[in-house]
Motif scaffolding. Sequence first.
Motif, PDB file in Angstrom:
ATOM      1  N   ASP A  51       0.862  -1.181   0.000  1.00 23.72           N
ATOM      2  CA  ASP A  51       0.000   0.000   0.000  1.00 23.72           C
ATOM      3  C   ASP A  51       0.899   1.231   0.000  1.00 23.72           C
ATOM      4  N   GLN A  52       0.317   2.382   0.117  1.00 25.86           N
ATOM      5  CA  GLN A  52       1.088   3.624   0.041  1.00 25.86           C
ATOM      6  C   GLN A  52       2.115   3.750   1.168  1.00 25.86           C
ATOM      7  N   THR A  53       1.866   3.106   2.293  1.00 26.55           N
ATOM      8  CA  THR A  53       2.779   3.267   3.429  1.00 26.55           C
ATOM      9  C   THR A  53       4.024   2.390   3.335  1.00 26.55           C
ATOM     10  N   ASN A  54       3.955   1.282   2.577  1.00 26.68           N
ATOM     11  CA  ASN A  54       5.108   0.386   2.549  1.00 26.68           C
ATOM     12  C   ASN A  54       5.651   0.100   1.149  1.00 26.68           C
ATOM     13  N   ALA A  55       5.079   0.697   0.145  1.00 28.47           N
ATOM     14  CA  ALA A  55       5.465   0.385  -1.236  1.00 28.47           C
ATOM     15  C   ALA A  55       6.954   0.602  -1.489  1.00 28.47           C
ATOM     16  N   GLN A  56       7.479   1.722  -1.065  1.00 30.06           N
ATOM     17  CA  GLN A  56       8.883   2.006  -1.327  1.00 30.06           C
ATOM     18  C   GLN A  56       9.798   1.056  -0.555  1.00 30.06           C
TER      19      GLN A  56
END
Length: 133
Positions: A51-56
Amino acid sequence: MGDETGKPAYKIQAESRVMSRSETAAAKRSMAELSKSLGVIQQQLINTPVDQTNAQAVAERLLAASALRESLKRHEQQILSALPQTKGGKLSDRERQEISAYYQTGHFTQDALADQYGVSQSTIHEIISSQKT
């Protein structure tokens, strides 16, 4: 005359020793297990919900695992060729026990053990057969 550590040359030579057949086999197993573990890590990262919080963070870990696995694959032959050649010679009782124990785990084939210990598959078969009796 010494080296950059300040130790005399004769002392350095006395400290060096040849790896045993068991140590060489262990190094070969470790290389194979490392490659296998990196593959499992990659698969886990691929299957990680993103999701946006762990993608990177997930992407960075996946790239790092992939780079490490590729580097290992590129250098594996060089590393393995640096190990002492263990062809020939009689296996010790300890080595025979190790071989039997590794085979009994179900994680190693006779061919794999033969490669690790530098003997023929028929030698491994003989060891395993003699342990059953």
